[in-house]
Design an enzyme around this catalytic site. Structure first.
Site, PDB file in Angstrom:
ATOM      1  N   ASP A 383      15.300  86.023  10.759  1.00 51.59           N
ATOM      2  CA  ASP A 383      15.516  84.701  11.036  1.00 51.59           C
ATOM      3  C   ASP A 383      14.449  83.960  10.328  1.00 51.59           C
ATOM      4  O   ASP A 383      13.476  84.671  10.034  1.00 51.59           O
ATOM      5  CB  ASP A 383      15.521  84.579  12.534  1.00 51.59           C
ATOM      6  CG  ASP A 383      15.474  83.110  13.055  1.00 51.59           C
ATOM      7  OD1 ASP A 383      16.549  82.315  12.431  1.00 51.59           O
ATOM      8  OD2 ASP A 383      15.134  82.997  13.781  1.00 51.59           O
ATOM      9  N   ARG A 833      22.514  77.495   7.106  1.00 50.10           N
ATOM     10  CA  ARG A 833      23.458  76.809   7.786  1.00 50.10           C
ATOM     11  C   ARG A 833      24.447  77.868   8.617  1.00 50.10           C
ATOM     12  O   ARG A 833      25.710  77.627   8.275  1.00 50.10           O
ATOM     13  CB  ARG A 833      24.304  75.891   7.158  1.00 50.10           C
ATOM     14  CG  ARG A 833      23.399  74.751   6.667  1.00 50.10           C
ATOM     15  CD  ARG A 833      23.128  73.830   7.968  1.00 50.10           C
ATOM     16  NE  ARG A 833      22.654  72.471   7.739  1.00 50.10           N
ATOM     17  CZ  ARG A 833      21.985  71.620   8.352  1.00 50.10           C
ATOM     18  NH1 ARG A 833      21.831  72.027   9.696  1.00 50.10           N
ATOM     19  NH2 ARG A 833      21.560  70.421   7.969  1.00 50.10           N
TER      20      ARG A 833
END
EC number: 7.6.2.1
Length: 1195
Positions: A383, A833
């Site tokens: 992440d 996204r």
């Protein structure tokens, strides 16, 4: 259960449904079923069943030549140790359960408050909670001590977030307050969803006084929360015990197995097949021997009644050899692995270099079964926010009405961005906030900056914080001059949020925010004069430039990952109704009205792109004016949707869509999320270790690309960075980003290739083909063999960036494999996204189609899916809570610790476990096959060549601890060199240190060792005679010679395999030989024989045999023959064909020798100087005088 049906204070009615009480049970066993259940679980392992069958076979005297204790003791020890471990952890769970179940809570009974233990609380009870108490069960909030029946809760146990959240009782039930009579008479009827694990969703209705009231998550207090800043509250128990959402989320952990463990399972079956082959050979051989040789001994050794012929004898010998050769599959192997992994995990937990002092967070190994897998990682999925970055947000810039604020220029017109970094030149301070890729460039030109940048003047605002820094005075001027657009911009920020204000006893205002972004924005609004001060269930108070204004909150349309926006509908004191909305630019732009000023929209878009290019996180702000009539129509639809028992979330989303349209764009915000310390260096070093790092983030494409450059994932040396940003399958979907001064794109520089297709499918297919033409194969020799590494040529490195819309199609069946092939040919991959589900799908795609070990690392709840999907999950204890940590296999405080976890602990663990396996198979084949060779000299009658007690203690006592210490403590290189030379990590990725080849090599060495162990002593003693004429040719003497040689040989072998010697290794390695002699003399003594003559038949043999010089010569000869060829082979291999690891070892030894020599010289030099000072107190200030010039007459 499809629906829960509850009546308050009606235990008889609720009892008909048999709802669970509030007692929880996380333990598996009780005192009366522990033994039965634990054994049942252990016998689910095929190996344990196999050994129990062997024990049973040994009780059949017709086929067993070994004492049953040789197998009973090992299986009891293994089952016992495993049961003790399971029992210890279950006892801890029992204590935890008991502690929770015996907490007390106040229950409303007979108009009084009665203390009850938590485990006795039932569904339908009404209980009281006081400040700082834990919530007993899942409750419907009825009333509270606070105004408007609000309560404040902390959900740290649920999601790790320590910020306060607000819940509110229905106004109708809130009127009961703390009136016990009214609460006792309350007979509300609740119908709601069945128990589930959705923490942020609840659907139900309350039927009371002939009215229906909708219940949602805002009215529910969940078990695991803690009441804060609230004197008391009352709640109705909806779910209790195992039905609570907390317990519903404590599901069973997914069992993860390492690749070595999976290989081991295959090898065990292979060894078992080998055992069957040996037993078959000996059975056939016994049949032949009995037919042609044994038949002539019928007079002396008649066949037993149960074996009347050679065929039955051969059949029984088959089972006898299954028993006697069973140690080729040692049971101690499996229990040793478990304890080795525990020891390795302790080293991770107590590693000070992975301790994050700022938050007092040590590294934590939450599992003990995956340590060696850390040394085999090829793909890391990370992440971005909170993992690579700090997730500590600072308001940086904004754009209002198309005008950008936050850019600062010095007197020479050079744009600078203030930050925490201070530069001093000529006693003047300069403040710069630069993205890493630009910082070095501007530092080079610092001499041209001659004027320091002052902070903006916030003196107009008494609530401004001294620590807040903003340098664009133009924005302050716009606020103080009454610019309506600017005022409305900050008014939106101060109103549209879910932040809770908190005043300290000293009156200092602080904010409790659910996300760092919200906290940064509300804090910025405060500093610019729009101070959020108070919130109730239906009002919000904001101090606007010193004037308190209270708005009526009509509706809150909360944020979620699907909507990607949040709206608040408020009514100001003049009666004007306004919808304030903030969210991602993509969703806000889709909902702007036709009357939107295109110039403002275009200017805002340009600034948003610039913000994202600087790595800033952006939000768009929009507003919509509502009239009373349209709002009433919408409110009625909203009420119906909020009371629906089925599909409530979908219906509410549809209602939200109706009103969040035709909005007016106000502007956008940009907050900075700084990189964590050491991230670029960590990524660079992991990349050098051939670890591919993919970033999977929900951020904008531009932000993700910029962070990619900042983190050294994307570099200026890359030939191309391909961007796939299409929305449909057919749409042209790539953008070729060429770096400055880079060669022409590979997609356009080859004249012999057709143009790139204009579709997503065509782009992926042709890009994959083109990149293959630029891929070369490098072969590097590392560790114990050659490692073939596929990588891009140094001049042709590529990066890939793909957004969530394109990823939907790229992960489809038609393109998934080709997309994977394209991605694996790129040096860096960034997916932006993306949703949590897409993160997991990307991980699964690589995991299922690449023969590689994957690791996922994240810090938030949105990372849990990919953490669970990867082979290994790592959680970072960050600002987004601890849900990632709770789902992970390993956890620590900063991304940079991943380097040490993999390159040091992972590599060591893999190297150690590989040495352990290779040695274990070697020593057991060397031991077991001695029986096989001896069988050809005893008519293949399954007679043991060792004493039964030696067979029992060989794996449990004599040879267990040396290899255990090797597998726990060994280091071929220290941690500094493991990090300094990341290519040392490569052998684990290709399974070089333990594979089928290494396994067979160990087996072959074991076979040759067994040949030497048997035939050399046999040849030496077959016609042996003592000096006094006594015969020494007997089985017991031969057994002593072989067993002594065996222990010495295998101990020397583990000593040879040991690279890192500690006092513990010395004690157990050499002590194991001493233990062998002590136990041998003890067991073969007269005392034990007199006590148990049948169990200790080798009486006196040790005392006698060890007196023979020929025994010691034979032992020395066998040891030399078995050991010296291995030493010579390793020395020559290292000298002529050194591996990469051996080269690094030589560098380390050379550096250590140089350091020792320098220290020695330094020490001698210091001694000499001290002697000189003792003789004279005078010293020359120059190196050489003029003495020779004077004496030679030249001066």
């Amino acid at each position: 259960e499809k629906q829960r049906d509850i009546k308050a204070n009606d235990s008889e009615y609720n009892g008909t449904f048999n709802y669970a009480v509030n007692k929880i049970k996380t333990s598996k066993y009780t005192w009366y079923n522990f033994l039965l259940i634990n054994l049942w679980e252990q016998f689910h392992r095929v190996v344990n069943v196999y050994f129990v069958i062997l024990v049973v076979l040994q009780f059949i005297p017709e086929i067993s030549s070994l004492n049953p204790t040789t197998s009973i003791i090992p299986i009891i020890v293994v089952l016992g140790l495993t049961a003790m471990k399971d029992g210890f952890y279950d006892y801890k769970r029992h204590k935890s359960d008991s502690s929770v179940n015996n907490r007390s809570s106040s229950v409303v009974k007979d108009e009084t408050l009665t203390e009850e233990k938590w485990m006795n609380i039932k569904v339908g009870d009404i209980i009281q909670l006081k400040n700082n108490e834990n919530v007993t069960a899942d409750l419907l909030l009825l009333s509270s001590s606070e105004e408007h029946n609000l309560v404040y809760i902390e959900t740290a146990e649920l999601d790790g977030e320590t910020n306060l959240k607000v819940r509110q009782a229905l106004p109708e039930t809130g009127e009961m307050k703390d009136n016990l009579r009214t609460l006792r008479q309350f007979n509300g009827h609740v119908k709601c969803e069945a128990p589930n694990n959705y923490l942020h969703k609840f659907t139900g209705n309350l039927y009371w006084n002939n009215e229906t009231f909708a219940i949602d998550n805002e009215n529910i207090l969940l078990r695991g929360c803690t009441l804060r800043n609230t004197e008391w509250c009352f709640g109705l128990v909806i779910f209790a015990g195992p039905d609570t959402k907390l317990m519903q989320n404590t599901g069973k952990s997914v069992l993860k197995r390492t690749s070595i463990e999976r290989l081991m399972n295959k090898l065990v079956w292979l060894i078992f097949a080998f055992l069957l082959l040996l037993a078959t050979v000996t059975a056939v051989g016994n049949t032949i021997w009995e037919r042609y040789v044994g038949v002539h001994f019928q007079v002396y050794m008649p066949w037993a009644s149960y074996a009347p012929n050679e065929y039955m004898s051969g059949f029984l010998m088959f089972w006898s050899y299954i028993i006697i050769l069973n140690t080729v599959v040692p049971i101690s192997l499996f229990v040793s692995i478990e304890f080795i992994r525990v020891g390795q995990s302790w080293f991770i937990n107590f590693d000070r270099a992975m301790y994050y002092e700022k938050k007092d967070l040590p590294a934590l190994a939450r599992t003990t079964t995956l340590n060696e897998e850390l040394g085999q990682i090829e793909y890391v999925f990370s992440d971005k926010t909170g993992t690579l970055t700090q997730n500590i947000m600072e308001f940086n810039k904004c754009v209002i009405g198309g005008t950008c604020y936050g850019e600062v220029y010095n007197e020479d017109g050079i744009a600078i961005v203030p930050d925490d970094v201070n530069f001093k030149i000529n006693n003047k301070t300069y403040l710069f906030g630069l993205i890493p890729s630009c910082k070095l460039f501007l530092i080079k030109f610092l001499p041209f900056l001659t004027k320091s940048t002052p902070n903006a003047d916030f003196s107009f605002n008494k609530d401004a914080e001294n620590s807040f820094r903003f340098f664009d005075q133009r924005l302050i001027n716009a606020i103080t001059s009454g610019d309506t657009k600017v005022h409305e911009f900050f008014k939106l920020i101060a109103i549209c949020h879910t932040v809770m204000p908190d005043f300290s006893p000293e009156g200092i205002l602080t904010y409790q925010a659910q996300s760092p972004d919200e906290g940064a924005l509300v804090g910025a609004a405060r500093n610019f004069g729009f101070v959020f001060k108070e919130r109730t269930f239906n009002t919000i108070t904001v101090s606007e430039l010193g004037t308190d204004v209270t708005y009526e909150v009509l509706a809150i349309l909360d944020f979620d990952n699907v909507r990607k926006r949040m709206s608040v509908i408020v009514k100001d004191p003049e009666g004007n109704i306004t919808l304030f909305c903030k969210g991602a630019d993509s969703v806000i732009y889709e909902r702007l009205g036709e009357a939107t000023d295109e110039d403002i929209k275009n200017a805002t878009t340009v600034h948003l792109d610039n913000f994202a290019g600087e790595g800033l996180r952006t939000l768009c702000l929009a507003v919509k004016r509502l009239n009373e009539e349209s709002y009433k129509v919408w409110k009625e639809a909203h009420s119906k949707a909020s009371m629906a028992l089925e599909d409530r979330e979908d219906r509410l989303s549809a209602v939200y869509e109706e009103i969040e349209r035709d909005m007016e764009l106000l502007g956008a915000t940009a907050v900075e999320d700084k990189l964590q310390d050491g991230v670029p260096e960590t990524i660079a070093n992991l990349s050098n270790a051939n670890i591919k790092i993919w970033v999977l983030t929900g951020d904008k494409q531009e932000t993700a690309v910029n962070i990619g450059y900042s983190c050294n994932m994307l570099t200026e040396e890359m030939k191309n960075v391909f961007i796939i940003s299409g929305y449909t399958f057919e749409e042209q979907a790539y953008e070729d980003m060429q770096c400055e001064d880079s060669p022409r794109s590979v997609l356009s520089s080859r004249d012999d290739l057709t143009p790139v297709c204009n579709t997503l499918a065509g782009f992926i297919l042709q890009s994959c083909f083109l990149l293959k033409l630029n891929v070369v194969v490098h072969t590097s020799k590392v560790a114990n063999g050659r490692s073939i590494v596929f990588q891009q040529d140094g001049e042709n490195k590529f990066g890939l960036v793909i957004n969530g819309h394109s990823l939907v199609h790229a992960l489809s069946e038609e393109l998934a494999i080709k997309f994977l092939e394209l991605a694996t040919l790129c040096t860096a991959v960034i997916c932006c996204r993306v949703t949590p589900l897409q993160k997991a799908k990307v991980v699964e795609l690589v995991k299922q189609n690449q023969k590689a070990v994957t690791l996922a690392i994240g810090d938030g709840a949105n990372d849990v899916s990919m953490i669970k999907a990867a082979h290994i999950g790592v959680g970072i204890s960050g600002e987004e809570g601890t849900q990632a940590v709770l789902s992970a296999d390993f956890a620590f405080g900063q991304f940079r610790f991943l380097e040490r976890l993999l390159l040091v602990h992972g590599r060591w663990s893999y190297m150690r476990i590989c040495k352990f396996f290779g040695y274990f198979f070697y020593k057991n084949f060397a031991f077991t096959l001695v029986h096989f060779w001896y069988s050809f000299f005893n008519g293949l009658t399954a007679q043991s060549s060792f004493d039964d007690w030696f067979v029992t203690l060989y794996n449990l006592v004599y040879t267990s601890m040396p290899v255990f210490m090797l597998a726990v403590f060994d280091q071929d290189l220290n941690d500094e060199y493991c990090i300094k030379f990341p290519k040392l990590y490569l052998p684990g990725q290709t399974n070089e240190l333990f594979n089928i080849k290494i396994f067979f090599r160990s087996i072959i060495r074991g076979i040759f060792t067994s040949l030497a162990l048997f035939f050399i002593p046999y040849g030496a003693f077959v016609d042996g005679m003592h000096s006094d004429g006594t015969n020494i040719t007997d089985l017991q003497t031969l057994s002593i010679v072989i067993s002594t040689s065996l222990i010495i040989v295998v101990t020397l072998q583990v000593a040879l395999d040991t690279s890192y010697w500690t006092p513990i290794n010395h004690f157990f390695i050499w002590g194991s030989i001493g233990i062998y002699f002590l136990v041998t003399f003890a067991m073969y003594s007269n005392g034990l024989y007199q006590i148990l003559p049948n169990n200790f038949p080798f009486v006196g043999v040790a005392r006698t045999a060890f007196q023979f010089p020929s025994l010691w010569f034979t032992v020395l000869l066998v040891s030399a023959i078995c050991f010296l060829p291995v030493v010579a082979s390793r020395y020559l291999t290292s000298l002529l064909w050194p591996t990469y690891t051996e080269k690094v070892k030589r560098k380390m030894k050379a550096a250590e020798s140089l350091h020792a020599m320098s220290e020695k010289i330094k020490s001698k030099f210091q001694i000499k100087r001290r002697g000189s000072r003792a003789r004279s107190g005078y010293a020359f200030s120059h190196e050489r005088g003029f003495g020779d010039l004077i004496t030679t007459g030249r001066m």
